[in-house]
Design a protein around this motif. Structure first.
Motif, PDB file in Angstrom:
ATOM      1  N   PHE A 349     -66.254   1.156  31.563  1.00 56.05           N
ATOM      2  CA  PHE A 349     -65.322   0.986  30.459  1.00 56.05           C
ATOM      3  C   PHE A 349     -64.028   1.786  30.582  1.00 56.05           C
ATOM      4  O   PHE A 349     -63.355   2.032  29.583  1.00 56.05           O
ATOM      5  CB  PHE A 349     -66.021   1.329  29.140  1.00 56.05           C
ATOM      6  N   THR A 350     -63.688   2.209  31.791  1.00 58.50           N
ATOM      7  CA  THR A 350     -62.387   2.850  31.980  1.00 58.50           C
ATOM      8  C   THR A 350     -61.306   1.786  32.002  1.00 58.50           C
ATOM      9  O   THR A 350     -61.573   0.584  32.178  1.00 58.50           O
ATOM     10  CB  THR A 350     -62.351   3.631  33.297  1.00 58.50           C
ATOM     11  N   LEU A 351     -60.069   2.218  31.874  1.00 59.30           N
ATOM     12  CA  LEU A 351     -58.944   1.277  31.952  1.00 59.30           C
ATOM     13  C   LEU A 351     -58.859   0.664  33.350  1.00 59.30           C
ATOM     14  O   LEU A 351     -58.529  -0.516  33.509  1.00 59.30           O
ATOM     15  CB  LEU A 351     -57.647   1.996  31.594  1.00 59.30           C
ATOM     16  N   THR A 352     -59.187   1.446  34.372  1.00 59.75           N
ATOM     17  CA  THR A 352     -59.190   0.930  35.744  1.00 59.75           C
ATOM     18  C   THR A 352     -60.211  -0.180  35.905  1.00 59.75           C
ATOM     19  O   THR A 352     -59.936  -1.221  36.525  1.00 59.75           O
ATOM     20  CB  THR A 352     -59.488   2.064  36.736  1.00 59.75           C
ATOM     21  N   ALA A 353     -61.407   0.016  35.340  1.00 60.22           N
ATOM     22  CA  ALA A 353     -62.442  -1.011  35.411  1.00 60.22           C
ATOM     23  C   ALA A 353     -61.984  -2.288  34.707  1.00 60.22           C
ATOM     24  O   ALA A 353     -62.210  -3.403  35.202  1.00 60.22           O
ATOM     25  CB  ALA A 353     -63.740  -0.501  34.788  1.00 60.22           C
ATOM     26  N   PHE A 354     -61.316  -2.143  33.562  1.00 61.33           N
ATOM     27  CA  PHE A 354     -60.791  -3.295  32.830  1.00 61.33           C
ATOM     28  C   PHE A 354     -59.743  -4.038  33.652  1.00 61.33           C
ATOM     29  O   PHE A 354     -59.770  -5.270  33.760  1.00 61.33           O
ATOM     30  CB  PHE A 354     -60.199  -2.848  31.490  1.00 61.33           C
ATOM     31  N   GLU A 355     -58.794  -3.303  34.239  1.00 59.44           N
ATOM     32  CA  GLU A 355     -57.730  -3.928  35.023  1.00 59.44           C
ATOM     33  C   GLU A 355     -58.297  -4.670  36.237  1.00 59.44           C
ATOM     34  O   GLU A 355     -57.858  -5.775  36.555  1.00 59.44           O
ATOM     35  CB  GLU A 355     -56.717  -2.875  35.478  1.00 59.44           C
ATOM     36  N   ASN A 356     -59.268  -4.061  36.903  1.00 59.66           N
ATOM     37  CA  ASN A 356     -59.886  -4.707  38.062  1.00 59.66           C
ATOM     38  C   ASN A 356     -60.590  -6.001  37.660  1.00 59.66           C
ATOM     39  O   ASN A 356     -60.474  -7.025  38.344  1.00 59.66           O
ATOM     40  CB  ASN A 356     -60.881  -3.757  38.737  1.00 59.66           C
ATOM     41  N   LYS A 357     -61.333  -5.943  36.562  1.00 59.73           N
ATOM     42  CA  LYS A 357     -62.060  -7.116  36.105  1.00 59.73           C
ATOM     43  C   LYS A 357     -61.094  -8.220  35.680  1.00 59.73           C
ATOM     44  O   LYS A 357     -61.286  -9.396  36.029  1.00 59.73           O
ATOM     45  CB  LYS A 357     -62.972  -6.724  34.935  1.00 59.73           C
ATOM     46  N   MET A 358     -60.067  -7.857  34.928  1.00 52.04           N
ATOM     47  CA  MET A 358     -59.103  -8.850  34.467  1.00 52.04           C
ATOM     48  C   MET A 358     -58.385  -9.509  35.647  1.00 52.04           C
ATOM     49  O   MET A 358     -58.211 -10.740  35.685  1.00 52.04           O
ATOM     50  CB  MET A 358     -58.087  -8.194  33.525  1.00 52.04           C
ATOM     51  N   THR A 359     -57.985  -8.706  36.630  1.00 48.67           N
ATOM     52  CA  THR A 359     -57.308  -9.248  37.812  1.00 48.67           C
ATOM     53  C   THR A 359     -58.230 -10.193  38.578  1.00 48.67           C
ATOM     54  O   THR A 359     -57.804 -11.265  39.035  1.00 48.67           O
ATOM     55  CB  THR A 359     -56.845  -8.100  38.733  1.00 48.67           C
ATOM     56  N   HIS A 360     -59.493  -9.815  38.709  1.00 41.78           N
ATOM     57  CA  HIS A 360     -60.472 -10.667  39.394  1.00 41.78           C
ATOM     58  C   HIS A 360     -60.634 -12.008  38.672  1.00 41.78           C
ATOM     59  O   HIS A 360     -60.685 -13.081  39.313  1.00 41.78           O
ATOM     60  CB  HIS A 360     -61.813  -9.938  39.471  1.00 41.78           C
ATOM     61  N   ILE A 361     -60.709 -11.965  37.341  1.00 39.13           N
ATOM     62  CA  ILE A 361     -60.872 -13.205  36.556  1.00 39.13           C
ATOM     63  C   ILE A 361     -59.656 -14.103  36.718  1.00 39.13           C
ATOM     64  O   ILE A 361     -59.771 -15.315  36.944  1.00 39.13           O
ATOM     65  CB  ILE A 361     -61.120 -12.856  35.082  1.00 39.13           C
ATOM     66  N   LEU A 362     -58.451 -13.538  36.575  1.00 44.09           N
ATOM     67  CA  LEU A 362     -57.243 -14.355  36.690  1.00 44.09           C
ATOM     68  C   LEU A 362     -57.119 -14.979  38.075  1.00 44.09           C
ATOM     69  O   LEU A 362     -56.705 -16.136  38.219  1.00 44.09           O
ATOM     70  CB  LEU A 362     -56.017 -13.498  36.367  1.00 44.09           C
ATOM     71  N   THR A 363     -57.500 -14.223  39.103  1.00 45.89           N
ATOM     72  CA  THR A 363     -57.473 -14.756  40.469  1.00 45.89           C
ATOM     73  C   THR A 363     -58.468 -15.902  40.603  1.00 45.89           C
ATOM     74  O   THR A 363     -58.166 -16.940  41.217  1.00 45.89           O
ATOM     75  CB  THR A 363     -57.805 -13.647  41.482  1.00 45.89           C
ATOM     76  N   ALA A 364     -59.663 -15.743  40.020  1.00 46.17           N
ATOM     77  CA  ALA A 364     -60.683 -16.788  40.083  1.00 46.17           C
ATOM     78  C   ALA A 364     -60.222 -18.048  39.346  1.00 46.17           C
ATOM     79  O   ALA A 364     -60.439 -19.171  39.832  1.00 46.17           O
ATOM     80  CB  ALA A 364     -61.992 -16.270  39.479  1.00 46.17           C
ATOM     81  N   VAL A 365     -59.582 -17.880  38.208  1.00 42.96           N
ATOM     82  CA  VAL A 365     -59.090 -19.032  37.449  1.00 42.96           C
ATOM     83  C   VAL A 365     -58.010 -19.772  38.238  1.00 42.96           C
ATOM     84  O   VAL A 365     -57.986 -21.013  38.298  1.00 42.96           O
ATOM     85  CB  VAL A 365     -58.544 -18.586  36.073  1.00 42.96           C
ATOM     86  N   LEU A 366     -57.140 -19.045  38.882  1.00 44.52           N
ATOM     87  CA  LEU A 366     -56.073 -19.657  39.682  1.00 44.52           C
ATOM     88  C   LEU A 366     -56.632 -20.455  40.861  1.00 44.52           C
ATOM     89  O   LEU A 366     -56.063 -21.478  41.246  1.00 44.52           O
ATOM     90  CB  LEU A 366     -55.115 -18.569  40.187  1.00 44.52           C
TER      91      LEU A 366
END
Length: 367
Positions: A349-366
């Motif tokens: 639940f760190t901000l780094t963990a959030f940013e990594n997860k969000m970036t991974h999701i957006l890349t997967a959606v693209l």
């Protein structure tokens, strides 16, 4: 390498609330801006909490300026993806659905991120049902927790849903203090004084524990909500808790951190209908506090029953008092659960963990 273009349509502060803070984290993320060619449109029509529900003409003008900006971005920049921080129900949903109608005209892939819930409470209304069918058609969804999928399952299949728990910035020195001069076990509640956040439930539980002769104090921190200061003090007096219950008002920054640092147990017995995650629980985990909360929204992903704290049925005073009693009786259990919570925070639940997860999701959606 050419970056994918993403148009982020989201809430930014002011005013400060959960969704706007997450929007700011995304906008400021070095990783997001490094991986994508990002443009941002602020969905906010109010500049402060006091403006909410007021100045309708000004808000209409702001809303149409937002609409024109979104259309202009889609027409001129031709994004590869539109990220939209969606409101689940009510006037906010209708406004968002109108924006999405124009965005879909450009046939840009769309991902909707929900920081709230309530679709299932409106899906039997014919107009809402038709709008949900339109909004959710051919879109990907980001939820805070798998526990929230039931809210949208009528319209979205599981393969089109991604899960991204919130994260919060690391506090520089989340060190426990010895600020509790009475040498009592100190219980902390931190949220606005809203009945459905469990204010009166906690007061009733404190009465039960006082009658059992436990030596503790309970500190309430937060702004005024639908429970006034006068109502709070009247209830405190009615229950005979003047000597152990303190209300300290709203606290920010170092003063809020001090409240966490001086506490031994964090209690958040919410039954708020729109509760999705409970960011305050993450803040408590930063300070290695055992947590007692409820089965609401995505909270079971944060508070692991019997490991980082306890989860109790909503509005059940007896169950809440029983779990508080366990923690009041054992400093060893408090420490064990607090350490487990801190470890879970650092991992998930760190901000780094959030940013990594969000970036991974957006890349997967693209892809």
């Amino acid at each position: 390498m050419v970056k994918n273009k993403i148009l982020f349509i989201l809430h930014l502060p002011p005013p400060v609330h959960g969704s706007s803070m997450v929007g700011q984290y995304i906008k400021d993320s070095k990783l997001v801006n490094q991986e994508f060619d990002a443009e941002f449109v602020n969905l906010g029509t109010s500049k402060s909490i006091d403006e909410i529900g007021k100045n309708p003409l000004k808000k209409i003008r702001t809303y149409f300026a937002i609409l024109i900006n979104c259309i202009s971005q889609c027409a001129s920049n031709r994004p590869n993806l539109v990220y939209f921080a969606m409101t689940a129900k009510g006037i906010g949903f209708y406004k968002d659905a109108f924006l999405i109608f124009f965005i879909k005209l450009f046939r840009v892939p769309l991902v909707l991120h929900f920081h709230n819930k309530g679709v299932s409470t409106r899906q039997d209304k014919w107009m809402d049902h038709l709008l949900y069918r339109f909004v959710f058609k051919d879109t990907k969804i980001i939820l805070l927790s798998s526990h929230l999928y039931a809210d949208i399952e009528k319209y979205v299949s599981k393969e089109n849903v991604y899960y991204c728990p919130n994260g919060i910035p690391e506090i520089a020195t989340p060190i426990k203090t010895n600020g509790n001069k009475l040498n009592r076990v100190s219980i902390l509640f931190l949220s606005n004084l809203i009945a459905s956040k469990g204010v009166f439930v906690l007061l009733e539980a404190c009465k039960m524990l006082k009658e059992k002769k436990f030596d503790f104090n309970c500190v309430f921190v937060g702004g005024i909500g639908d429970v006034s200061e006068e109502q709070f003090y009247a209830k405190r007096k009615e229950l005979g808790l003047e000597d152990i219950v303190v209300y300290k008002g709203r606290k920010y920054g170092q003063e809020k951190e001090k409240a966490f640092a001086e506490a031994d147990i964090f209690v958040f017995p919410t039954y708020y209908h729109n509760e999705t995650f409970g960011l305050v629980n993450l803040e408590a985990m930063q300070f290695s506090l055992p947590i007692i909360s409820t089965y609401e929204g995505g909270i079971p992903d944060v508070v692991v029953e019997g490991v980082t704290g306890f989860l109790v049925p909503q509005q059940n005073v007896e169950a809440l008092a029983a779990k508080m009693e366990l923690l009041l009786n054992s400093s060893e259990l408090r420490q064990k659960m607090g350490v487990a919570g801190r470890v879970k925070y650092e991992k998930e639940f760190t901000l780094t963990a959030f940013e990594n997860k969000m970036t991974h999701i957006l890349t997967a959606v693209l892809k």
